[in-house]
Design a protein around this motif. Sequence first.
Motif, PDB file in Angstrom:
ATOM      1  N   HIS A   1     -17.346 -14.159  51.680  1.00  0.00           N
ATOM      2  CA  HIS A   1     -17.144 -12.946  52.497  1.00  0.00           C
ATOM      3  C   HIS A   1     -16.006 -13.129  53.490  1.00  0.00           C
ATOM      4  O   HIS A   1     -15.888 -12.356  54.437  1.00  0.00           O
ATOM      5  CB  HIS A   1     -18.449 -12.579  53.208  1.00  0.00           C
ATOM      6  CG  HIS A   1     -19.566 -12.271  52.261  1.00  0.00           C
ATOM      7  ND1 HIS A   1     -19.810 -11.003  51.777  1.00  0.00           N
ATOM      8  CD2 HIS A   1     -20.476 -13.072  51.660  1.00  0.00           C
ATOM      9  CE1 HIS A   1     -20.833 -11.048  50.931  1.00  0.00           C
ATOM     10  NE2 HIS A   1     -21.254 -12.289  50.841  1.00  0.00           N
ATOM     11  N   GLN A   2     -15.225 -14.173  53.254  1.00  0.00           N
ATOM     12  CA  GLN A   2     -14.014 -14.434  54.075  1.00  0.00           C
ATOM     13  C   GLN A   2     -14.305 -14.406  55.576  1.00  0.00           C
ATOM     14  O   GLN A   2     -13.516 -13.911  56.369  1.00  0.00           O
ATOM     15  CB  GLN A   2     -12.902 -13.433  53.751  1.00  0.00           C
ATOM     16  CG  GLN A   2     -12.255 -13.623  52.385  1.00  0.00           C
ATOM     17  CD  GLN A   2     -13.123 -13.082  51.254  1.00  0.00           C
ATOM     18  OE1 GLN A   2     -13.654 -11.984  51.337  1.00  0.00           O
ATOM     19  NE2 GLN A   2     -13.289 -13.858  50.206  1.00  0.00           N
ATOM     20  N   GLU A   3     -15.466 -14.914  55.975  1.00  0.00           N
ATOM     21  CA  GLU A   3     -15.730 -14.954  57.415  1.00  0.00           C
ATOM     22  C   GLU A   3     -14.879 -16.039  58.055  1.00  0.00           C
ATOM     23  O   GLU A   3     -14.912 -17.196  57.631  1.00  0.00           O
ATOM     24  CB  GLU A   3     -17.211 -15.251  57.685  1.00  0.00           C
ATOM     25  CG  GLU A   3     -18.067 -14.038  57.515  1.00  0.00           C
ATOM     26  CD  GLU A   3     -19.522 -14.252  57.937  1.00  0.00           C
ATOM     27  OE1 GLU A   3     -19.835 -15.266  58.603  1.00  0.00           O
ATOM     28  OE2 GLU A   3     -20.334 -13.396  57.576  1.00  0.00           O
ATOM     29  N   GLY A   4     -14.141 -15.667  59.072  1.00  0.00           N
ATOM     30  CA  GLY A   4     -13.288 -16.631  59.766  1.00  0.00           C
ATOM     31  C   GLY A   4     -13.907 -17.008  61.103  1.00  0.00           C
ATOM     32  O   GLY A   4     -14.940 -16.473  61.512  1.00  0.00           O
ATOM     33  N   GLN A   5     -13.200 -17.886  61.786  1.00  0.00           N
ATOM     34  CA  GLN A   5     -13.714 -18.428  63.040  1.00  0.00           C
ATOM     35  C   GLN A   5     -13.952 -17.330  64.088  1.00  0.00           C
ATOM     36  O   GLN A   5     -14.937 -17.385  64.816  1.00  0.00           O
ATOM     37  CB  GLN A   5     -12.735 -19.466  63.601  1.00  0.00           C
ATOM     38  CG  GLN A   5     -12.663 -20.750  62.780  1.00  0.00           C
ATOM     39  CD  GLN A   5     -13.889 -21.615  63.013  1.00  0.00           C
ATOM     40  OE1 GLN A   5     -14.935 -21.413  62.387  1.00  0.00           O
ATOM     41  NE2 GLN A   5     -13.773 -22.555  63.923  1.00  0.00           N
ATOM     42  N   ALA A   6     -13.047 -16.345  64.143  1.00  0.00           N
ATOM     43  CA  ALA A   6     -13.176 -15.313  65.187  1.00  0.00           C
ATOM     44  C   ALA A   6     -14.451 -14.497  64.950  1.00  0.00           C
ATOM     45  O   ALA A   6     -15.214 -14.213  65.872  1.00  0.00           O
ATOM     46  CB  ALA A   6     -11.950 -14.408  65.176  1.00  0.00           C
ATOM     47  N   GLU A   7     -14.693 -14.160  63.682  1.00  0.00           N
ATOM     48  CA  GLU A   7     -15.889 -13.363  63.369  1.00  0.00           C
ATOM     49  C   GLU A   7     -17.164 -14.178  63.622  1.00  0.00           C
ATOM     50  O   GLU A   7     -18.175 -13.668  64.110  1.00  0.00           O
ATOM     51  CB  GLU A   7     -15.825 -12.893  61.907  1.00  0.00           C
ATOM     52  CG  GLU A   7     -16.890 -11.887  61.582  1.00  0.00           C
ATOM     53  CD  GLU A   7     -16.834 -11.374  60.148  1.00  0.00           C
ATOM     54  OE1 GLU A   7     -17.726 -10.596  59.776  1.00  0.00           O
ATOM     55  OE2 GLU A   7     -15.908 -11.761  59.386  1.00  0.00           O
ATOM     56  N   ILE A   8     -17.087 -15.447  63.293  1.00  0.00           N
ATOM     57  CA  ILE A   8     -18.258 -16.313  63.490  1.00  0.00           C
ATOM     58  C   ILE A   8     -18.587 -16.416  64.982  1.00  0.00           C
ATOM     59  O   ILE A   8     -19.760 -16.342  65.380  1.00  0.00           O
ATOM     60  CB  ILE A   8     -18.015 -17.684  62.822  1.00  0.00           C
ATOM     61  CG1 ILE A   8     -18.050 -17.491  61.295  1.00  0.00           C
ATOM     62  CG2 ILE A   8     -19.033 -18.726  63.267  1.00  0.00           C
ATOM     63  CD1 ILE A   8     -17.549 -18.661  60.485  1.00  0.00           C
ATOM     64  N   LEU A   9     -17.555 -16.516  65.803  1.00  0.00           N
ATOM     65  CA  LEU A   9     -17.804 -16.539  67.253  1.00  0.00           C
ATOM     66  C   LEU A   9     -18.412 -15.213  67.709  1.00  0.00           C
ATOM     67  O   LEU A   9     -19.361 -15.202  68.499  1.00  0.00           O
ATOM     68  CB  LEU A   9     -16.503 -16.827  68.017  1.00  0.00           C
ATOM     69  CG  LEU A   9     -16.634 -16.777  69.544  1.00  0.00           C
ATOM     70  CD1 LEU A   9     -17.699 -17.753  70.058  1.00  0.00           C
ATOM     71  CD2 LEU A   9     -15.296 -17.058  70.215  1.00  0.00           C
ATOM     72  N   GLN A  10     -17.912 -14.107  67.175  1.00  0.00           N
ATOM     73  CA  GLN A  10     -18.485 -12.807  67.573  1.00  0.00           C
ATOM     74  C   GLN A  10     -19.965 -12.733  67.187  1.00  0.00           C
ATOM     75  O   GLN A  10     -20.781 -12.163  67.889  1.00  0.00           O
ATOM     76  CB  GLN A  10     -17.738 -11.664  66.895  1.00  0.00           C
ATOM     77  CG  GLN A  10     -16.406 -11.373  67.538  1.00  0.00           C
ATOM     78  CD  GLN A  10     -15.578 -10.367  66.728  1.00  0.00           C
ATOM     79  OE1 GLN A  10     -16.061  -9.768  65.764  1.00  0.00           O
ATOM     80  NE2 GLN A  10     -14.342 -10.200  67.113  1.00  0.00           N
ATOM     81  N   LYS A  11     -20.294 -13.329  66.053  1.00  0.00           N
ATOM     82  CA  LYS A  11     -21.706 -13.321  65.623  1.00  0.00           C
ATOM     83  C   LYS A  11     -22.558 -14.189  66.557  1.00  0.00           C
ATOM     84  O   LYS A  11     -23.677 -13.823  66.915  1.00  0.00           O
ATOM     85  CB  LYS A  11     -21.822 -13.785  64.171  1.00  0.00           C
ATOM     86  CG  LYS A  11     -21.263 -12.754  63.215  1.00  0.00           C
ATOM     87  CD  LYS A  11     -21.448 -13.087  61.758  1.00  0.00           C
ATOM     88  CE  LYS A  11     -20.952 -11.884  60.922  1.00  0.00           C
ATOM     89  NZ  LYS A  11     -21.317 -11.958  59.526  1.00  0.00           N
ATOM     90  N   LEU A  12     -22.010 -15.339  66.945  1.00  0.00           N
ATOM     91  CA  LEU A  12     -22.743 -16.190  67.903  1.00  0.00           C
ATOM     92  C   LEU A  12     -22.980 -15.425  69.207  1.00  0.00           C
ATOM     93  O   LEU A  12     -24.068 -15.474  69.785  1.00  0.00           O
ATOM     94  CB  LEU A  12     -21.934 -17.456  68.214  1.00  0.00           C
ATOM     95  CG  LEU A  12     -21.948 -18.562  67.161  1.00  0.00           C
ATOM     96  CD1 LEU A  12     -20.866 -19.605  67.470  1.00  0.00           C
ATOM     97  CD2 LEU A  12     -23.315 -19.240  67.089  1.00  0.00           C
ATOM     98  N   GLN A  13     -21.957 -14.690  69.637  1.00  0.00           N
ATOM     99  CA  GLN A  13     -22.085 -13.949  70.897  1.00  0.00           C
ATOM    100  C   GLN A  13     -23.075 -12.793  70.759  1.00  0.00           C
ATOM    101  O   GLN A  13     -23.872 -12.550  71.655  1.00  0.00           O
ATOM    102  CB  GLN A  13     -20.698 -13.439  71.336  1.00  0.00           C
ATOM    103  CG  GLN A  13     -19.803 -14.597  71.765  1.00  0.00           C
ATOM    104  CD  GLN A  13     -18.324 -14.227  71.859  1.00  0.00           C
ATOM    105  OE1 GLN A  13     -17.836 -13.377  71.114  1.00  0.00           O
ATOM    106  NE2 GLN A  13     -17.597 -14.886  72.754  1.00  0.00           N
ATOM    107  N   ALA A  14     -23.035 -12.127  69.575  1.00  0.00           N
ATOM    108  CA  ALA A  14     -23.966 -11.006  69.358  1.00  0.00           C
ATOM    109  C   ALA A  14     -25.410 -11.505  69.370  1.00  0.00           C
ATOM    110  O   ALA A  14     -26.300 -10.873  69.936  1.00  0.00           O
ATOM    111  CB  ALA A  14     -23.652 -10.314  68.030  1.00  0.00           C
ATOM    112  N   ALA A  15     -25.637 -12.649  68.757  1.00  0.00           N
ATOM    113  CA  ALA A  15     -26.993 -13.213  68.729  1.00  0.00           C
ATOM    114  C   ALA A  15     -27.406 -13.654  70.127  1.00  0.00           C
ATOM    115  O   ALA A  15     -28.532 -13.401  70.577  1.00  0.00           O
ATOM    116  CB  ALA A  15     -27.032 -14.404  67.763  1.00  0.00           C
TER     117      ALA A  15
END
Length: 248
Positions: A98-112
């Motif tokens: 799903h081509q998740e990159g570092q920026a999106e992964i950080l946004q997910k950590l922040q959302a959680a």
Amino acid sequence: MAEKNLVVANWKCNGGAELVDSYLKAFLALEGTDVVVCPPVIFLTQLQALLRKNVSLGAQDLSTFEVGPYTGDISSEMILECGGTWTLIGHSERRALHQEGQAEILQKLQAANRVGLKTILCVGETLDHRRSGSAEEAVLSQLDILIEANDSTLFDNLTIAYEPIWAIGTGQTASPSDAQSMHARIREKILSLSDALGDNLRILYGGSVSADNCGSFLNEDDIDGVLVGGSCLNVSEFEKIVRICGAC
Ligand code: PEP
């Protein structure tokens, strides 16, 4: 390091009524372990009875968005509403497929983190990295987002899972000593931010974990639990893993 080993089941895109039923009938949680089951989110509500057996529930991913016109997304609040208190983030299958990159992964950590969901950040190297001697660099660079975010609250609910990509679903595992040395480097990196963050961080090993091999990982100093994919699709195998982890 935490006192109890953490054992996490990642069903991935597997399971249905039969697997849900077999988990509901099983007695999974034991003293000495924390157990988290991450089914496809559609099954979370049906699995809520596991909460009474001290088994926690989690999602395998979450949206970066909170609410709105984001077709197909599942928000952190929705996971909580269905009884989930954990989520995997940055699994290698999401990074690759799903081509998740570092920026999106950080946004997910922040959302959680905004809603207090516990997070398991997955990191790992490819076989090419391992063969070329750049495995550590590849894995440690995936942790840079934690440093760049400059927000120590991200660590409040954070667990890291080291999953060599070449070991996921292949039947091959890292050797316990190679896994230990990667875990030690991961801890060292977090210790460089703060002693307390590094000392309290749980680091899981994942990659073809089975009842036969899980004990050898948990004997290592910096391995605080396991993330289990294929082997959790057979509930009696998963129960064996939980029992072994409880005894380590
Ligand atoms: C995983 O899904 O994170 C995983 C480690 O899978 P498997 O145990 O099948 O290698």
